[in-house]
Design an enzyme around this catalytic site. Structure first.
Site, PDB file in Angstrom:
ATOM      1  N   LYS A  15      31.838  19.524  20.098  1.00 34.62           N
ATOM      2  CA  LYS A  15      31.289  20.624  20.923  1.00 34.62           C
ATOM      3  C   LYS A  15      32.059  21.922  21.078  1.00 34.62           C
ATOM      4  CE  LYS A  15      29.960  19.184  24.795  1.00 34.62           C
ATOM      5  NZ  LYS A  15      29.920  19.672  26.206  1.00 34.62           N
ATOM      6  N   ARG A  91      24.000  19.511  33.262  1.00 33.52           N
ATOM      7  CA  ARG A  91      24.603  18.010  33.151  1.00 33.52           C
ATOM      8  C   ARG A  91      23.651  16.919  33.739  1.00 33.52           C
ATOM      9  NH1 ARG A  91      30.008  19.283  32.233  1.00 33.52           N
ATOM     10  NH2 ARG A  91      31.437  17.563  33.078  1.00 33.52           N
ATOM     11  N   ARG A 130      43.193  11.325  19.798  1.00 30.69           N
ATOM     12  CA  ARG A 130      43.837  12.418  20.630  1.00 30.69           C
ATOM     13  C   ARG A 130      44.960  11.911  21.506  1.00 30.69           C
ATOM     14  NH1 ARG A 130      38.279  14.909  23.659  1.00 30.69           N
ATOM     15  NH2 ARG A 130      37.415  15.686  21.599  1.00 30.69           N
ATOM     16  N   ARG A 132      45.537  10.702  24.369  1.00 35.32           N
ATOM     17  CA  ARG A 132      45.904  10.839  25.954  1.00 35.32           C
ATOM     18  C   ARG A 132      46.255   9.576  26.436  1.00 35.32           C
ATOM     19  NH1 ARG A 132      41.210  14.829  28.054  1.00 35.32           N
ATOM     20  NH2 ARG A 132      40.683  12.945  28.919  1.00 35.32           N
TER      21      ARG A 132
HETATM   22  P1  AMP Z   1      34.515  19.339  32.135  1.00 36.52           P
HETATM   23  O1  AMP Z   1      35.772  20.150  31.590  1.00 36.52           O
HETATM   24  O2  AMP Z   1      33.293  19.918  31.445  1.00 36.52           O
HETATM   25  O3  AMP Z   1      34.629  17.883  31.754  1.00 36.52           O
HETATM   26  O4  AMP Z   1      34.517  19.378  33.625  1.00 36.52           O
HETATM   27  C1  AMP Z   1      35.393  19.275  34.602  1.00 36.52           C
HETATM   28  C2  AMP Z   1      34.733  19.117  35.858  1.00 36.52           C
HETATM   29  O5  AMP Z   1      34.092  20.039  36.156  1.00 36.52           O
HETATM   30  C3  AMP Z   1      33.677  17.882  35.828  1.00 36.52           C
HETATM   31  O6  AMP Z   1      34.412  16.649  35.906  1.00 36.52           O
HETATM   32  C4  AMP Z   1      33.081  18.335  37.251  1.00 36.52           C
HETATM   33  O7  AMP Z   1      33.657  17.751  38.315  1.00 36.52           O
HETATM   34  C5  AMP Z   1      33.063  19.742  36.815  1.00 36.52           C
HETATM   35  N1  AMP Z   1      31.963  20.273  36.298  1.00 36.52           N
HETATM   36  C6  AMP Z   1      31.866  20.947  35.242  1.00 36.52           C
HETATM   37  N2  AMP Z   1      30.606  21.148  34.645  1.00 36.52           N
HETATM   38  C7  AMP Z   1      29.623  20.747  35.911  1.00 36.52           C
HETATM   39  C8  AMP Z   1      28.187  20.660  36.015  1.00 36.52           C
HETATM   40  N3  AMP Z   1      27.561  21.392  35.172  1.00 36.52           N
HETATM   41  N4  AMP Z   1      27.831  20.106  37.002  1.00 36.52           N
HETATM   42  C9  AMP Z   1      28.506  19.513  38.067  1.00 36.52           C
HETATM   43  N5  AMP Z   1      29.869  19.550  37.998  1.00 36.52           N
HETATM   44  C10 AMP Z   1      30.604  20.030  36.939  1.00 36.52           C
END
Ligand code: AMP
Length: 188
Positions: A15, A91, A130, A132
């Protein structure tokens, strides 16, 4: 024409890579909710303080907080002018419904939702590649399982809306992007 795009895909689906290419060619505003939350954590804003405990424990930030943050961002002038590309949002179905309501009230809609579909084997290979520290095979499988459960209802949701474009994400970056481009060029 202003395009409003959504990107869906499991971790490792490519993505982020495709997002960078889309922004370069189509000038939509890339909105990553994860990035916005991380910036708020770093600056210790009120929003960051609210979000921290959820993020630290790997949970979703509650919809009420997340939806308000997205709505605020979508009202900015750059989005009005150039359209948006949401990454990491929605999400879940509640968020998708909120977004539709928000856009509807303003006479806007989602132009296209891309779902980058990649086989589990290739996702595992990419995530392991990756390197990690927390990317052990067991953790990767768990993450894929959890994310699948969250993603698939959204795939169905946007399919029902008639805006879903499933992109085969197993190949190389450029041929995947050619398929994305075909869809975008048919919209504009
Ligand atoms: P990501 O980098 O997209 O994995 O987001 C990191 C963290 O941000 C996630 O683990 C959530 O805690 C929060 N987060 C990001 N996008 C959302 C969303 N659409 N709804 C709720 N929490 C989010």
């Amino acid at each position: 024409m202003v395009m409003n795009l959504i990107l869906l895909g499991l971790p490792g689906a490519g993505k982020g890579t495709q997002a960078d290419k889309i922004v370069k060619d189509y000038a939509v505003v890339h909105i990553s909710t994860g990035d916005i939350f991380r910036a708020n954590l770093a600056q210790n804003t009120d929003l960051g303080k609210e979000a921290r405990s959820y993020m630290d424990s790997g949970n979703l930030v509650p919809d009420k907080i997340t939806n308000a943050m997205v709505a605020d961002r979508l009202l900015a002038a750059d989005v009005k002018e150039h359209g948006f590309m949401l990454d990491g949002y929605p999400r879940n179905e509640e968020q998708a419904r909120f977004l539709d309501g928000f856009l509807d009230e303003r006479g806007q809609k989602v132009s296209a939702t891309f779902y980058f579909k990649v086989s589990d084997d290739i996702l595992r290979q990419r995530l392991l590649g990756r390197g990690r520290a927390d990317d052990t095979p067991a953790v990767i499988d768990k993450r894929l399982q959890v994310n699948k459960a969250a993603n698939l209802p959204l795939v169905d949701y946007y399919q029902a809306e008639g805006v879903l474009h499933t992109i085969d994400g197993n190949g190389d970056v450029d041929s995947i992007y050619q398929n994305v481009k075909k869809v975008l060029d048919s919209l504009s």
